[in-house]
Design an enzyme around this catalytic site. Structure first.
Site, PDB file in Angstrom:
ATOM      1  N   LYS A 176       2.854  -8.264 -10.416  1.00 60.85           N
ATOM      2  CA  LYS A 176       3.905  -9.022 -11.121  1.00 60.85           C
ATOM      3  C   LYS A 176       3.342  -9.739 -12.341  1.00 60.85           C
ATOM      4  CE  LYS A 176       6.510 -10.108  -6.887  1.00 60.85           C
ATOM      5  NZ  LYS A 176       5.516  -9.823  -5.830  1.00 60.85           N
TER       6      LYS A 176
ATOM      7  N   ASP B  87       1.417  -4.341  -6.957  1.00 59.72           N
ATOM      8  CA  ASP B  87       2.435  -5.398  -7.107  1.00 59.72           C
ATOM      9  C   ASP B  87       1.753  -6.694  -7.542  1.00 59.72           C
ATOM     10  OD1 ASP B  87       4.711  -7.015  -6.837  1.00 59.72           O
ATOM     11  OD2 ASP B  87       4.479  -7.207  -4.671  1.00 59.72           O
TER      12      ASP B  87
ATOM     13  N   THR C 187      13.162 -12.231  -4.131  1.00 62.34           N
ATOM     14  CA  THR C 187      14.104 -12.247  -2.997  1.00 62.34           C
ATOM     15  C   THR C 187      13.931 -13.494  -2.127  1.00 62.34           C
ATOM     16  OG1 THR C 187      12.553 -10.719  -1.971  1.00 62.34           O
ATOM     17  CG2 THR C 187      14.597  -9.786  -2.778  1.00 62.34           C
TER      18      THR C 187
ATOM     19  N   ARG D 270       6.298  -7.465   6.814  1.00 61.84           N
ATOM     20  CA  ARG D 270       6.104  -7.993   8.163  1.00 61.84           C
ATOM     21  C   ARG D 270       6.896  -7.249   9.228  1.00 61.84           C
ATOM     22  NH1 ARG D 270       6.708 -13.921   5.683  1.00 61.84           N
ATOM     23  NH2 ARG D 270       7.835 -12.616   4.198  1.00 61.84           N
TER      24      ARG D 270
ATOM     25  N   LYS E  73       1.740  -0.636  -0.677  1.00 64.27           N
ATOM     26  CA  LYS E  73       1.763  -1.642  -1.737  1.00 64.27           C
ATOM     27  C   LYS E  73       0.559  -2.563  -1.612  1.00 64.27           C
ATOM     28  CE  LYS E  73       4.580  -5.460  -1.834  1.00 64.27           C
ATOM     29  NZ  LYS E  73       3.842  -6.612  -2.355  1.00 64.27           N
TER      30      LYS E  73
ATOM     31  N   ASP F 189       2.742 -12.898 -18.647  1.00 64.23           N
ATOM     32  CA  ASP F 189       1.821 -13.593 -19.554  1.00 64.23           C
ATOM     33  C   ASP F 189       2.228 -13.211 -20.971  1.00 64.23           C
ATOM     34  OD1 ASP F 189      -0.555 -14.852 -20.624  1.00 64.23           O
ATOM     35  OD2 ASP F 189      -1.518 -14.501 -18.688  1.00 64.23           O
TER      36      ASP F 189
HETATM   37  O1  C5P Z   1       6.742  -9.224   4.682  1.00 67.49           O
HETATM   38  P1  C5P Z   1       7.829  -8.920   3.717  1.00 67.49           P
HETATM   39  O2  C5P Z   1       8.605  -7.669   4.056  1.00 67.49           O
HETATM   40  O3  C5P Z   1       8.732 -10.097   3.418  1.00 67.49           O
HETATM   41  O4  C5P Z   1       7.020  -8.592   2.367  1.00 67.49           O
HETATM   42  C1  C5P Z   1       7.665  -8.456   1.133  1.00 67.49           C
HETATM   43  C2  C5P Z   1       6.668  -8.110   0.082  1.00 67.49           C
HETATM   44  O5  C5P Z   1       7.370  -7.827  -1.126  1.00 67.49           O
HETATM   45  C3  C5P Z   1       5.651  -9.195  -0.259  1.00 67.49           C
HETATM   46  O6  C5P Z   1       4.407  -8.545  -0.498  1.00 67.49           O
HETATM   47  C4  C5P Z   1       6.148  -9.821  -1.530  1.00 67.49           C
HETATM   48  O7  C5P Z   1       5.105 -10.251  -2.375  1.00 67.49           O
HETATM   49  C5  C5P Z   1       6.895  -8.657  -2.170  1.00 67.49           C
HETATM   50  N1  C5P Z   1       7.978  -9.008  -3.071  1.00 67.49           N
HETATM   51  C6  C5P Z   1       9.059  -9.777  -2.700  1.00 67.49           C
HETATM   52  N2  C5P Z   1      10.036 -10.089  -3.610  1.00 67.49           N
HETATM   53  C7  C5P Z   1       9.988  -9.630  -4.830  1.00 67.49           C
HETATM   54  C8  C5P Z   1       8.899  -8.808  -5.215  1.00 67.49           C
HETATM   55  C9  C5P Z   1       7.920  -8.501  -4.287  1.00 67.49           C
HETATM   56  O8  C5P Z   1       9.161 -10.171  -1.534  1.00 67.49           O
HETATM   57  N3  C5P Z   1      10.954  -9.887  -5.692  1.00 67.49           N
END
Ligand code: C5P
Length: 239
Positions: A62, A60, A119, A210, A33, A65
């Site tokens: 998002k 990603d 989330t 992460r 991603k 607009d």
């Molecule tokens: O590090 P972590 O597992 O929390 O990363 C989650 C990734 O998913 C981030 O890149 C974040 O931008 C993305 N994301 C998210 N929630 C969403 C959509 C995308 O955490 N609803």
């Protein structure tokens, strides 16, 4: 369960760091991603480099607009050959229809996904912004609208996956971030679930950042999650 459910998040401040990790990953064992951080730092070129190495790329960004602007951005991203991309469902019906029409005209159509509720947002955050109802209520409403607009699925928390699959059908793809291994810190995420539970609950794709990229050994961590999921698959298919 699809064969490659894990999408590794390349949230890095420069192309080199992202490509260094990608060089250690096998495109047969995960997808990747590219989000706002890497895209802002490195531009679309990094997508081409990842695709040349055989990766399916989820862009990603998002988009949120006016319909014309989102449609133009989607058309450009789709023509680059990304595998999956997303727009905010709260951009509304006309914006999502314009986005879908834009990608429908590309030769290899990417999966177009609607972002429901981030989330990182709790119910308290939701009411502070002015949303009525819980995160789950809003996810269901936005996911239903996303499906009506002909998009392929939504980004949501795995906590909401079972209800969404029941209401919107097995084909409607559920892409779930907020994945954490048992002993991981939540960080800024609120609605978190482990990889095994996420698949059990009905997720199609696990967006993992992460927990893999900050692990002592990212490759071993990815391998171990894939093994756990494969073991689970063989248990469920023989049950
Ligand atoms: O590090 P972590 O597992 O929390 O990363 C989650 C990734 O998913 C981030 O890149 C974040 O931008 C993305 N994301 C998210 N929630 C969403 C959509 C995308 O955490 N609803």
């Amino acid at each position: 369960m699809n064969k490659k459910p894990i999408i590794v998040v390349l949230d890095f401040p420069d192309a080199k760091s992202a490509l260094d990790l990608a060089a250690r990953l096998d495109p047969a064992s995960c997808r990747v991603k590219v989000g706002k951080e890497l895209h802002t730092a490195a531009g679309p070129k990094v997508i081409d480099e990842l695709m040349q190495r055989g990766f399916d790329v989820f862009l990603d960004l998002k988009f949120h607009d006016i319909p014309n602007t989102v449609a133009s951005a989607c058309r450009i991203a789709a023509s680059q050959g990304v595998w999956m991309m997303n727009v905010h469902a709260s951009g509304g019906r006309r914006m999502m229809l314009a986005a879908r029409e834009a990608v429908d005209f590309t030769s290899v159509r990417p999966l177009l996904i609607g972002v429901t509720v981030l989330t990182s947002l709790s119910n308290l955050d939701m009411s502070e912004i002015g949303f009525v109802g819980t995160a789950a209520d809003n996810v269901m409403r936005l996911a239903t609208l996303t499906k009506e607009c002909g998009l392929d699925g939504v980004v949501c928390s795995a906590e909401e996956a079972t209800g969404l699959k029941a209401a919107l059908g097995a084909e409607f793809q559920l892409v779930t971030p907020g994945i954490r291994l048992d002993n991981d810190a939540k960080g800024d995420q609120q609605r978190v679930v482990t990889p095994i539970d996420a698949i059990r609950l009905g997720s199609d794709y696990l967006v993992i950042g992460r927990s893999i990229t900050h692990a002592k050994d990212p490759i071993a961590t990815l391998h171990s999650i894939n093994q756990q999921l494969a073991a689970m698959k063989s248990i469920t298919s023989t049950a």
